[in-house]
Each structure stands twice: as structure tokens, then as C-alpha cells.
Design an enzyme around this catalytic site. Structure first.
Site, mmCIF file in Angstrom:
data_model
loop_
_atom_site.group_PDB
_atom_site.id
_atom_site.type_symbol
_atom_site.label_atom_id
_atom_site.label_comp_id
_atom_site.label_asym_id
_atom_site.label_seq_id
_atom_site.Cartn_x
_atom_site.Cartn_y
_atom_site.Cartn_z
ATOM 1 N N GLU A 74 -1.036 -5.289 -4.917
ATOM 2 C CA GLU A 74 -1.327 -4.817 -6.276
ATOM 3 C C GLU A 74 -0.090 -4.919 -7.161
ATOM 4 O O GLU A 74 -0.189 -5.121 -8.363
ATOM 5 C CB GLU A 74 -1.892 -3.385 -6.220
ATOM 6 C CG GLU A 74 -3.331 -3.408 -5.723
ATOM 7 C CD GLU A 74 -3.759 -2.199 -4.920
ATOM 8 O OE1 GLU A 74 -3.084 -1.164 -4.986
ATOM 9 O OE2 GLU A 74 -4.783 -2.305 -4.222
ATOM 10 N N ASN B 98 -1.889 4.802 2.265
ATOM 11 C CA ASN B 98 -1.461 4.504 0.896
ATOM 12 C C ASN B 98 -2.473 5.126 -0.064
ATOM 13 O O ASN B 98 -3.580 4.613 -0.206
ATOM 14 C CB ASN B 98 -1.394 2.974 0.724
ATOM 15 C CG ASN B 98 -1.037 2.578 -0.688
ATOM 16 O OD1 ASN B 98 -0.650 3.406 -1.503
ATOM 17 N ND2 ASN B 98 -1.162 1.284 -0.982
ATOM 18 N N HIS C 196 3.465 -4.694 -2.070
ATOM 19 C CA HIS C 196 2.008 -4.517 -1.999
ATOM 20 C C HIS C 196 1.336 -5.521 -2.939
ATOM 21 O O HIS C 196 1.858 -5.829 -4.014
ATOM 22 C CB HIS C 196 1.633 -3.087 -2.385
ATOM 23 C CG HIS C 196 0.211 -2.767 -2.060
ATOM 24 N ND1 HIS C 196 -0.831 -3.149 -2.884
ATOM 25 C CD2 HIS C 196 -0.350 -2.142 -1.007
ATOM 26 C CE1 HIS C 196 -1.980 -2.754 -2.336
ATOM 27 N NE2 HIS C 196 -1.707 -2.136 -1.188
ATOM 28 N N GLU D 140 -1.467 -7.778 4.936
ATOM 29 C CA GLU D 140 -2.635 -7.318 4.190
ATOM 30 C C GLU D 140 -3.235 -8.486 3.408
ATOM 31 O O GLU D 140 -2.779 -8.796 2.294
ATOM 32 C CB GLU D 140 -2.228 -6.220 3.202
ATOM 33 C CG GLU D 140 -1.618 -4.996 3.855
ATOM 34 C CD GLU D 140 -1.776 -3.769 2.977
ATOM 35 O OE1 GLU D 140 -2.452 -2.842 3.413
ATOM 36 O OE2 GLU D 140 -1.254 -3.770 1.848
ATOM 37 N N GLY E 156 -9.290 -3.115 -0.415
ATOM 38 C CA GLY E 156 -10.172 -2.375 -1.325
ATOM 39 C C GLY E 156 -11.516 -3.039 -1.547
ATOM 40 O O GLY E 156 -12.246 -2.666 -2.456
ATOM 41 N N LYS F 293 -2.303 5.352 -3.184
ATOM 42 C CA LYS F 293 -2.330 4.630 -4.469
ATOM 43 C C LYS F 293 -2.339 5.608 -5.654
ATOM 44 O O LYS F 293 -1.736 6.663 -5.577
ATOM 45 C CB LYS F 293 -3.531 3.682 -4.528
ATOM 46 C CG LYS F 293 -3.624 2.775 -3.301
ATOM 47 C CD LYS F 293 -4.567 1.640 -3.521
ATOM 48 C CE LYS F 293 -4.802 0.927 -2.206
ATOM 49 N NZ LYS F 293 -5.466 -0.328 -2.370
ATOM 50 N N SER G 12 -9.148 -2.700 4.128
ATOM 51 C CA SER G 12 -10.459 -2.117 4.436
ATOM 52 C C SER G 12 -10.571 -1.593 5.868
ATOM 53 O O SER G 12 -11.636 -1.655 6.483
ATOM 54 C CB SER G 12 -11.574 -3.121 4.128
ATOM 55 O OG SER G 12 -11.584 -3.421 2.745
HETATM 56 C C1 PEP Z 1 -3.864 -0.952 0.823
HETATM 57 O O1 PEP Z 1 -3.921 -0.699 -0.361
HETATM 58 O O2 PEP Z 1 -2.761 -1.095 1.362
HETATM 59 C C2 PEP Z 1 -5.115 -1.052 1.562
HETATM 60 C C3 PEP Z 1 -5.070 -1.559 2.755
HETATM 61 O O3 PEP Z 1 -6.251 -0.615 0.926
HETATM 62 P P1 PEP Z 1 -7.732 -0.485 1.583
HETATM 63 O O4 PEP Z 1 -7.577 0.125 2.945
HETATM 64 O O5 PEP Z 1 -8.484 0.399 0.656
HETATM 65 O O6 PEP Z 1 -8.288 -1.869 1.658
#
Ligand code: PEP
Length: 307
Positions: free
Chosen positions: A149, A63, A147, A217, A223, A65, A263
Site C-alpha cells: 500500500e 497489521n 508494504h 505479500e 485485502g 492498517k 488474505s
Molecule cells: C497486509 O496488509 O499486510 C495483509 C496481508 O492484508 P490482508 O491479510 O487483509 O490481505
């Protein structure tokens, strides 16, 4: 090896063994889950003896983003094109909308394209939105929905996300359906309730799980550099699979891939991949680095254990 695979797959129906998770008593059965190897009954190319609970192919999504420029994305595509990727992994990347076409036309066919969002219905007078029809028109195969976000910054709720998923599926777009709890929800002991509620919203809206990958997630891990431990992720994946079994069907529970995001990077992916209910990853930050993303894709190797 072929003989081993044949005998193993004929021994198992492809459905998970009886559930080892009982949400009503809030008990985790991690010890039990970790003490038994289960085997892939996939009709896909046999990987040998595999520590994998579901029977879907390992899946890794990147992703990107709201990151990148024409220059950096061209470099990333070039790195991905020259990476050596294990064959038995579905690999998908989700560039920002404005670069979708550029990536689609320059990226190897080995990697499929996802969008990071889609509109809830047919396109039209919806300023700033991108329709499912437009996405499929440019060859996009997947969409990331739900997601954190979009849930927590933009304010999309469960019902809205469920409707988006249903519309995307109705037009042939496959869905990476995200779920996950906030830190305060985990600390209050509500992780499973939150995830089950989000799963139910998808389930109520969609006619089939065939073209859906679930991405667990935890919001506190996205993040932040604070990855869930393999045990924490496995525990929620087991619970979600069990929810699917009880509320949809044993077949869907077995077939649906449940991937972990939060992460994930080149250093922690191996330990996570070893967990049998982790069927792959959704990767944010680390997917912006081609070689590191390739390492994460290739962590499928840690699913393979000695026969
Ligand atoms: C994500 O945005 O789906 C995600 C898992 O981000 P990150 O790997 O940066 O934590």
C-alpha cells in the site's frame, strides 16, 4: 522427544541443504521440496520434528492498517490479552500511529509492538512523519516497511524503502521487510524478478539481515480474499531463500524468516503453515479479530509433525 531433537539437530548444520531452485531455468522444485522433510536446527526450545526450512522462530504479525477507534482497539487488546498463544511464536501487532501508545501500555508483554511506517532518517522538519527515534522512545520494537500500500498507493520506491530499512535498523528497530508482485507482474511471469529486485534493494542498503523478517505479500492477495495457494507461496519463499543464499550467504538464507501475507485467515492458515518455507504470516483484516488472530498464531502447531 528430547533425544530425537538432539540427534536431529546434531545431524544438520542449521543451513539449508543445497538449493533446489534454479531461477535461471525458471524451474520450480516443489515436488522435490515437498518430498523431503527438513528439520529445525534452532537453538530455541525444541518443538520436536518440524517441517520448517529456516531455523528461525515462527513469526506472526498483525497489521491493523488505518482501522479502529479507541473503543474497538481497547476491545481488541482485551481479546488478545486473554488469548492463549503458543509459546514458540514471535507475535507482533502494528496499530495505527495514534493508538501505539495506548496499545503499548495496555497490551500483554507477550506481544510486541510494530509501527506501520517510519521516516527515512533522523526526525526534524518533516511534517506528518514519525521518526524512528520517537518509535523506539515509546517502546516500539518493529516497523513494517515496503508494504504494497505504501509502494503502490503512496509511491515509495525500492531505493527509498531500502534507506528507511537501513535507518530503522541503525537505531535498533527491527524490520518487517515486505516484497511482492502485482497481478500483472505475476501474469507476465515476472514474479521472481520483481521479488528479487525488491530483495536486492534491501540488501544493497542494509548492513545485516539479523533483525529483518521478510514478508512475501503478493499484491493481488492483499485485502482481496484471494489467498495464494500454499504451493504458490512456498514456491516464491523457496526462490527468495535461494536468492539470499546466492546473494547474501547460506547462513542468512537459513536464519531469515520469510513469512507470507495476503488474505490469511483462521481457515486457510493451517495449510499454509504446513509448507516448510513459510515461517509465519503477516495478517491484515483477520488481525482485527482477536480470536481469529490467535488461531493464526497457533497455526504453528501444523509445523509439528509426528516424530
Ligand atoms: C497486509 O496488509 O499486510 C495483509 C496481508 O492484508 P490482508 O491479510 O487483509 O490481505
Amino acid at each position: 522427544m528430547a533425544a530425537v531433537c538432539t540427534s536431529v539437530t546434531s545431524q544438520f548444520s542449521g543451513l539449508r541443504p543445497p538449493s533446489k531452485f534454479d531461477a535461471s531455468t525458471n524451474r520450480s522444485f516443489l515436488q522435490l521440496a515437498n518430498s523431503q522433510l527438513r528439520f529445525s536446527a534452532s537453538s530455541k526450545p525444541c518443538r520436536g520434528v518440524v517441517a520448517m526450512a529456516g531455523n528461525g522462530k515462527f513469526f506472526v504479525g498483525g497489521n491493523w492498517k488505518c482501522n479502529g477507534s479507541k473503543e474497538s482497539i481497547t476491545r481488541l487488546v482485551s481479546d488478545l490479552n486473554s488469548a492463549t498463544l503458543e509459546t514458540d511464536v514471535d507475535v507482533v501487532v502494528a496499530p495505527p500511529f495514534v493508538y501505539l501508545d495506548l496499545v503499548k501500555s495496555s497490551l500483554t508483554y507477550r506481544i510486541e509492538i510494530s509501527s506501520q511506517n517510519s521516516w527515512i532518517g533522523k526526525g526534524g522538519a518533516f511534517t506528518g512523519e514519525i521518526s524512528v527515534e520517537q518509535l523506539t522512545d515509546i517502546g516500539c520494537k518493529w516497523v513494517i516497511l515496503g508494504h504494497s500500500e505504501r509502494r503502490h498507493i503512496i509511491g515509495e520506491n525500492d531505493e527509498f524503502i531500502g534507506k528507511k530499512a537501513a535507518y530503522a535498523l541503525s537505531q535498533g528497530l527491527r524490520v518487517i521487510a515486505c516484497i511482492g508482485e502485482l497481478l500483472e507482474e505475476r501474469e507476465a511471469g515476472n514474479t521472481f524478478d520483481v521479488c528479487f529486485k525488491q530483495l536486492k534493494a534491501y540488501s544493497d542498503a542494509i548492513p545485516s539481515w539479523d533483525a529483518v523478517v521478510i514478508a512475501y505479500e503478493p499484491v493481488w492477495a492483499i485485502g482481496t480474499g484471494k489467498v495464494a495457494t500454499p504451493e504458490q507461496a512456498q514456491e516464491v519463499h523457496v526462490a527468495c531463500r535461494d536468492w539470499l543464499k546466492k546473494n547474501v550467504s547460506a547462513e542468512v538464507a537459513s536464519k531469515t524468516r520469510i513469512i507470507y501475507g495476503g488474505s490469511v485467515n483462521g481457515s486457510n492458515c493451517a495449510e499454509l503453515a504446513k509448507k516448510e518455507d513459510i515461517d509465519g504470516f503477516l495478517v491484515g483484516g483477520a488481525s482485527l479479530k482477536g480470536p481469529e488472530f490467535a488461531t493464526i498464531v497457533n497455526s504453528v502447531r501444523f509445523k509439528k509433525v509426528a516424530a
